[in-house]
Design an enzyme around this catalytic site. Structure first.
Site, PDB file in Angstrom:
ATOM      1  CB  CYS A  57     -12.056  17.764 -86.442  1.00 57.65           C
ATOM      2  SG  CYS A  57     -10.630  18.742 -86.403  1.00 57.65           S
ATOM      3  CB  SER A  98      -0.842  28.949 -83.043  1.00 57.11           C
ATOM      4  OG  SER A  98      -1.046  27.548 -83.434  1.00 57.11           O
ATOM      5  CB  VAL A  99       3.232  25.500 -80.567  1.00 54.86           C
ATOM      6  CG1 VAL A  99       4.353  24.537 -80.850  1.00 54.86           C
ATOM      7  CG2 VAL A  99       3.430  26.077 -79.139  1.00 54.86           C
TER       8      VAL A  99
END
Length: 322
Positions: free
Chosen positions: A118, A165-166
């Site tokens: 992406c 953010s993991v």
């Protein structure tokens, strides 16, 4: 498998043992790339993303052996590990980006496909890349691939993530283990899967402080050791079975878990009227005929996980009120 056909309606009754966590296994498998010693991982779940990650590691040169006796795998990464990760291996798996940190830490370079091929804005890999740049990484994106280099090696720095953010916490945490000096990570994710990764890296010999806190400090090291690590249980799978038992007015004993990790979910279901008896490593779930309506908000851990939102929405259709 093209479809699952479910014939109901039945009350769920009996005992079930919960699998190892997929979301914990993936960064731990990526983290094995740091070491050239043998690493043994137990309690890996049998899911597609794990198979893909193992294929990815093999494509890089990892030697992987399955042990049927104790259902574990041994991974050995020699000095001849490749640093190119093809789009074909990560097109179905976002976690492929997690090998970027360890490859840069150990070899100083990497060419990794963007998750799903992406554009950079479609998934928050920009958080990973900006954090890595603060450790001395130079990168460019060409035709869906990240070309990254750290010609002088990674250098410790203070990094504050713009949002929780993991994946970014895990990626930078692994990379920082080989960064020169001290790296201070701020606004980190608190998820149990992040804590499990820290426990694994610590067993390897990495110097990390701040387990269970938004602030994590890492002191770079050069020498790692062989270790064995058991992956924690999958709290999403466990939560799904808790809700399934409540939905069907069943009675389930859900084993191989740590209920303290699921305190928020259990308390929320208690408010609805679901009966949950807790012990050290299992819960017993039953449900009354009437459920109460609730107000719930999904949040980063220790809040209600987004991955249980859909299941709880279905359960809410049985509750009285809005």
């Amino acid at each position: 498998m093209e479809k699952l056909e479910v014939i109901g309606a039945k009350r769920l009754r009996g005992n079930i043992s919960i699998s190892g966590s997929k979301n914990s296994s993936l960064p731990i498998l990526a983290g094995t790339l740091l070491s050239n010693k043998k690493v043994r991982i137990l309690n890996l779940p049998k899911v597609k993303d794990i198979e893909t990650m193992l294929l990815l590691l093999r494509s890089l040169g990892s030697k992987i052996k399955f042990n049927k006796k104790n259902k574990s795998i041994d991974i050995h990464n020699s000095k001849n590990i490749k640093t190119f990760v093809s789009y074909n291996l990560v097109k179905t798996m976002r976690a492929g980006i997690l090998v970027l940190g360890p490859l840069l830490a150990r070899f100083g370079q990497a060419k990794v496909s963007l998750p799903g091929g992406c554009a950079i804005g479609a998934r928050p890999v920009d958080i990973h890349l900006k954090a890595l740049s603060k450790l001395g990484v130079k990168y460019k994106i060409v035709q869906g691939y990240i070309y990254a280099k750290a010609t002088k090696g990674l250098i410790g720095n203070t990094i504050k993530f713009p949002k929780i953010s993991v994946g970014a916490t895990e990626n930078i945490l692994i990379a920082a283990c080989f960064a020169k000096g001290k790296t201070k990570l701020r606004n980190c994710a608190l998820e149990p899967e992040v804590q499990d990764l820290i426990n694994f890296l610590s067993k390897l010999g990495c110097k990390i402080s701040g387990v269970g806190k938004r602030s994590i400090d890492v002191i770079g090291t050069e020498e790692l050791k062989s270790t064995t690590h058991r992956v924690i249980f999958d709290r999403i799978e466990a939560g799904t079975y808790v809700i399934a038992a409540a939905l069907t007015n069943g009675r389930l004993k859900i084993m191989n878990i740590d209920p303290t990790v699921m305190t928020t979910e259990i308390n929320l279901l208690h408010k609805m009227g679901v009966k949950i008896f807790r012990k050290k490593n299992y819960v017993i779930v039953s449900c009354p005929k009437k459920l109460k309506s609730i107000h719930a908000i999904t949040k980063p851990y220790p809040g209600l996980p987004t991955d249980l939102q859909a299941q709880i929405m279905v359960l809410m259709t049985k509750a009285e009120g809005i």
